[in-house]
Design a protein around this motif. Sequence first.
Motif: not given
Ligand code: GLU
Length: 540
Positions: A37, A228, A39-41, A246, A250, A73
């Motif tokens: 996946r 998050y 998971a962008p904001s 990702r 992170w 996200e």
């Molecule tokens: N929402 C996080 C971001 O924008 C994604 C982190 C993830 O992929 O777990 O960087």
Amino acid sequence: MDRKELADLIFPDIKDVSYYEEKYPERELKEGAQVVRVAPSPTGFIHVGGIFQGLIAKKIAKQTNGIFFVRIEDTDQKRKIENGTEEILNAYKDYDLYPDETVGKGNYGPYIQSERKEIYKAYAKKLVEEGNAYPCFCSTEELDKIRENQTKAQERTGYFGKWAKCRNMPVDMAIEKIKNGDPYIVRFKSPGNPDKKIKIKDVIKGGIDMPENDQDIVIIKSDGLPTYHFAHAIDDHLMHTTLVTRSDEWLSSVPLHIQLFQVLGFKVPKFAHTAPLEKAEAESRRKLSKRKDPEAAVSYYTEEGIPKEALKEYLMNIANSNFEIWRKQNPDKDMMEDFEFNLNKMGVSGALFDTVKLLDVAKGVISRFTAQEVYDFAYTWAERYDQELKEMLDNKEYSLKVLGIERENAKPRKDISKWSEVKDNISYMYKDKFANVKDFEYQKITDKDEIKKIVTEYINNYYSINDDKQTWFDKMKDLAEKLGYAREVKEYKSNPEDYKGHVGDISTVIRITLTGRANTPDLYEIMQVLGEKEVKERLS
Ligand code: GLU
């Protein structure tokens, strides 16, 4: 009073987690299939790194007969902008990276976190019941005070261990405070001991030892939304992600994430943390920056008219450096179908993102397009960004011929790297644009009378639109000979004193007179496309 009562008080009318566990059953996929996946904001800025992540995730899913999904996200309501989600999904669509599942599509949704509030609460409730989460009543001032004291004592900062004031608050006291209307948030009760190490196995970075997490992070904020970290664990569990790809910002949170997965009783997915795209600056490198680098924004490529295939090819190059060789050997294959991508081959540290190299890749990509494709892409771009080019291209039949010069053959022309270059690249082929050319920079032969002689002689005695390429070329040689130039360059080189020059000098004069340029694609083809009338007009 027990924790069950506390949990009910904090989370009344919340479904049991078993409801969600049943609702989102294990996926039925083939052995080895990966669920990947992005998971962008939805912050309104689409970074080229987002396309990079999407490309990798989609490729892995495709290659393993798995699933690629996009989860939005948006738990940080302050950063969220209107239409942010649409913009992200449009970008993936534009780049042919549309996910198998996302907002409005798929059985494991909602794929947008703000619509999953009830789900997070169910799991938070379970943690409270088990004693793995607790309400925290500390005010901002109290938290500031804790930090101040930690700094004074030269301790790590944060909410953990003995500093975590509410961690061991008796349940009945917490219940009383809540009933009293005291504001609170919910924290995770971390079982970690930072003196112990946890061993992480990252698919890209390899094995890493990191201290266990002991921070009692917030899991449910005062607005009822999760943080998050908490949402990540719940979502990737319920959506059955097998591989988290990702960016490596992170990586340092992985001990916390693994702990959350474990305390929640979830299977821990595999992790693959990708190094950031970097830009060379003087002697060093830095992350491609949204603030400083226009090329960080996906919109830049659209505006410049850099084809999406080019950006993807280049990103694949960055991801797996052996892709370049594969592409050379397989110029016509579809990389998404046929290239064997390998996560292990991705760089551990920053990957250089170089626009010069990108444009070079783009040249190759455009050279493989048919004239019709070049026309269509350039036209679509021009409609939005360049009225003048659009008007030129409105003459479709002619423009297709112009763009077709030296194309669709074994060695196609490689002189366009983006649609914004097309106008300048072909302008001389258009009568009214050619009329604006004032400076004809002749090169070797610059004497006006000599130029006049060559051109007049050519038009009167040699030029015919009906000649095939060989005849046309032979005539150019005849003309050279007649005017005292060598028929062949070789001949001239061995006896330079016998000649005024060679056939190349003659054709250069014709080329510059006809186009205003010394560098053009094949002159014969140009003259065929211009047509007899125009050639004669220009030469005279
Ligand atoms: N929402 C996080 C971001 O924008 C994604 C982190 C993830 O992929 O777990 O960087």
